[in-house]
Motif scaffolding. Structure first.
Motif, PDB file in Angstrom:
ATOM      1  N   MET A  49       7.247  -3.390  -0.374  1.00  0.00           N
ATOM      2  CA  MET A  49       5.869  -3.803  -0.104  1.00  0.00           C
ATOM      3  C   MET A  49       4.811  -2.902  -0.725  1.00  0.00           C
TER       4      MET A  49
ATOM      5  N   MET B 278       2.515  -3.848  -4.046  1.00  0.00           N
ATOM      6  CA  MET B 278       1.109  -4.081  -3.723  1.00  0.00           C
ATOM      7  C   MET B 278       0.217  -3.021  -4.355  1.00  0.00           C
TER       8      MET B 278
ATOM      9  N   HIS C 215      -0.676  -0.146  -3.092  1.00  0.00           N
ATOM     10  CA  HIS C 215      -1.364   0.780  -2.179  1.00  0.00           C
ATOM     11  C   HIS C 215      -0.731   0.712  -0.790  1.00  0.00           C
TER      12      HIS C 215
ATOM     13  N   SER D 270      -0.630   0.239   3.224  1.00  0.00           N
ATOM     14  CA  SER D 270      -1.396  -0.719   4.016  1.00  0.00           C
ATOM     15  C   SER D 270      -0.853  -0.825   5.430  1.00  0.00           C
TER      16      SER D 270
ATOM     17  N   TYR E 128      -0.283  -3.586   6.899  1.00  0.00           N
ATOM     18  CA  TYR E 128       0.763  -4.612   6.901  1.00  0.00           C
ATOM     19  C   TYR E 128       2.137  -3.985   6.717  1.00  0.00           C
TER      20      TYR E 128
ATOM     21  N   ASN F 155      -8.858  -2.921   9.045  1.00  0.00           N
ATOM     22  CA  ASN F 155      -8.428  -3.665   7.865  1.00  0.00           C
ATOM     23  C   ASN F 155      -6.938  -3.424   7.616  1.00  0.00           C
ATOM     24  N   LEU F 156      -6.157  -4.484   7.811  1.00  0.00           N
ATOM     25  CA  LEU F 156      -4.707  -4.306   7.712  1.00  0.00           C
ATOM     26  C   LEU F 156      -4.244  -4.132   6.279  1.00  0.00           C
ATOM     27  N   ASN F 157      -5.114  -4.459   5.339  1.00  0.00           N
ATOM     28  CA  ASN F 157      -4.725  -4.345   3.937  1.00  0.00           C
ATOM     29  C   ASN F 157      -5.029  -2.957   3.379  1.00  0.00           C
ATOM     30  N   ALA F 158      -5.468  -2.058   4.256  1.00  0.00           N
ATOM     31  CA  ALA F 158      -5.787  -0.698   3.821  1.00  0.00           C
ATOM     32  C   ALA F 158      -4.949   0.268   4.649  1.00  0.00           C
TER      33      ALA F 158
END
Lengths: 319, 285
Positions: free
Chosen positions: B133, B137, B139, B141, B143, B230-233
């Protein structure tokens, strides 16, 4: 009437689809569990290929660990992992078996549950708690007491003086081993207690009947009968000790060096990965760390597989 | 002559027995002593820094006072998400093993693999999620952190679901099937209900397990000094903040690490005692 039958058929058909669908859904999830393990292995193998290709078999046999020149060898972490786990088991196995003996033979009934629960709570404490306790409480304590004592006591004994050589840092291999021992103790205790409890009372009563002492009953009846289960429990504890990360990372000292002295700082596979992975720059560095992970996974997989096999065997005999 | 010899043999056996029994009592006190020492130090150090600010303020820069609000929120988000991802897969897999394929080859293989996953080193899970993951991606995160924790939740849930469903008496299934219920309904409406308490226990144990997990989060969710949902960070979590703060040279940070450790330990102990109570109450009814 006709409509009634056809609508009924429709309902049944819909139920049938739902039924088959649910079956496949559950089967898919079960296969998913397999795929995850397969994924873990594959990703580790792929990730470690660059390092293994570069260093080959030497990776396992060399000590150097130099991020600047990008030369990596896994000997120091492997050595640290095996030695700390070995010392931990040396302490935890006899103590765990003795506690299990106390719980099954000596302890008054009303006290058995509370002590059993307390030991299991010890197992539930997250490893980072042991780490912070080890760093701030246990390591300074050892630095002031046990380590100076060991150094001075064995300074004139030929082999042992090499084991306890150097200044007392507090942190180091010995401290990590002792914390690991505390951490695996509950696993060994609770499994040994469970298998001790499963010994048929008739066997023990027969031994008491011919005049055996409690210790003789444990030594010559209970232990031989439960041997396979005890070995399974020990292997399970060993699996934990080998893979334990956070508690060890705090107190091991993170020195890439194979040193004979047990009080010197060292490193383990998991501590190396935890300490260095996010800071690793360059593909070869990252790949070497993943290769370490692969080695760790390989070792624990074998140990845990043996543990499961042993426990399965005793379950079959008792169950 | 012979009686003297046999009595000395007897007293030797007695002596050995007394020594070993004394050792076993000593070992028990030794084991319990560690629990007292660890919890004692934790209460002592943790409570002295515990205040309202710990729950309402952000993690401070080095050398100043602050709290643990962002890692606490981060840990809650990651844990909830991990349970949402891991529990359904675990329950379905456990259902297959107990209901459909109790004796088939697939189930015994999955059972074996699952037991290995159950005690596999969690840092390896972190590496795995990093590879599949984080690296693609580009970075770290939240997630990735949640999925890594989900991989740890899953085997616990598989195990307890299977164990609990196997305990459901077959007569219940037969009675439900006899009134014409399809298999999926028998499982959903009868077996799950009968095994509910045990399955909830499993989820509670899984939450207890992941709420202290640090290693898999280090290379997935990483850490975040600021408040972020922010789950993407990258996302802060209590264990990683404890790791960072405890190893720092700053007094304030070390104090916060102790407070965080106290919070985690209490959560874990409360969860495991709750799970135990639930299991005990369902056994009685």
């Amino acid at each position: 009437m006709v409509a009634d039958i056809s609508s009924r058929a429709k309902v049944i058909a819909r139920l049938r689809v739902g039924d088959i669908g649910f079956r496949w859904l559950t089967k898919g999830a079960a296969i998913g569990v397999l795929l995850i393990l397969g994924g873990v292995m594959t990703s580790l193998v792929i990730g470690s290929l660059p390092a293994l290709r570069e260093f080959g078999f030497d990776f396992l046999l060399t000590q150097r660990w130099n991020p600047v020149t990008e030369k990596f060898g896994a000997l120091a972490p492997i050595y640290g992992t095996l030695v700390t786990s070995f010392i931990a088991m040396l302490i935890a196995v006899p103590v765990g078996l003795l506690i299990a003996t106390f719980l099954t033979e000596l302890c008054p009934m009303w006290l058995r549950r509370p002590i059993g629960i307390a030991i299991e709570l010890l197992a539930g404490i997250p490893s980072i708690i042991y780490g912070i306790w080890g760093l701030f409480v246990f390591a300074p304590f050892l630095q002031d007491t046990l380590q100076p004592f060991l150094i001075s006591a064995f300074s004139n004994v030929p082999v042992l003086s090499a084991l306890f050589e150097g200044p007392p840092y507090g942190i180091g291999m010995l401290t990590a081993s002792l914390i690991l021992a505390i951490m695996v103790l509950p696993f060994i205790t609770s499994i040994s207690r469970d298998v001790f409890d499963a010994v048929p009372p008739v066997l023990k009563e027969a031994a008491y009947g011919i005049g055996c002492t409690t210790w003789e009953v444990v030594r010559y009846v209970v232990l031989p009968y439960t041997r396979v289960g005890v070995i399974g429990g020990v292997m399970l504890g060993l699996g934990r000790a080998l893979g334990e990360t956070m508690a060890v990372t705090f107190v091991i000292g993170n020195a890439h060096k194979v040193s004979a002295s047990l009080i010197a700082p060292g490193t383990t596979i998991s501590a190396t990965i935890a300490n260095e992975f996010t800071e690793a720059v360059g593909d070869l560095y990252t790949s070497s760390l993943i290769a370490l992970g692969l080695i760790l996974f390989g070792i624990t997989f074998i140990v845990l597989a043996i543990a499961r096999y042993m426990l399965l065997r005793i379950e079959r005999r008792i169950g | 002559m012979t009686s003297a010899k046999s009595s000395s043999l007897y007293s030797g056996r007695r002596r050995r027995n007394v020594i070993m029994m004394a050792l076993s009592i000593g070992a028990t006190l030794f084991g319990l002593g560690w629990l007292v020492l660890v919890l004692g130090a934790l209460l002592w150090e943790g409570f002295s820094g515990l205040s309202l600010a710990v729950f309402t303020e952000m993690t401070p820069p080095p050398g100043s006072a602050g709290g643990l609000l962002n890692p606490i929120v981060g840990s809650l988000i990651l844990t909830v998400l991990a349970v949402i991802i891991g529990t359904p897969i675990g329950m379905l897999a456990g259902t297959y093993m107990a209901e459909y394929g109790r004796y088939d080859k697939l189930s015994s293989v999955v059972r074996f693999i699952n037991d290995i996953l159950l005690s596999a080193p969690s840092i390896v899970v972190g590496l795995f999620i990093y590879e599949v993951m984080v690296y693609p991606m580009g970075h770290f995160s939240g997630y990735a952190g949640a999925v890594a924790l989900a991989v740890i939740v899953m085997p616990v849930v598989v195990r307890t679901t299977e164990d609990m469903l196997i305990l459901v008496p077959n007569q219940l299934r037969e009675a439900a099937a006899a009134i014409g219920m399809p298999r999926a309904f028998v499982i959903g409406k009868v077996c799950y209900r009968a095994a509910k308490a045990g399955m909830v226990t499993g989820v509670l144990l899984a939450v207890a397990r992941i709420s202290g997990e640090t290693a898999p989060l280090l290379f997935t969710a990483l850490n975040n000094q600021f408040f972020s949902t922010n789950l993407n960070a990258p996302m802060a979590s209590l264990p990683t903040v404890i790791f960072q703060f405890a190893l720092s040279p700053y007094k304030e940070w070390q104090q916060l690490a102790w407070s965080g450790a106290l919070i985690i330990t209490f959560t874990v102990l409360a969860l495991s005692i709750g799970a135990r109570a639930l299991a005990a109450s369902s056994k009685q009814s």
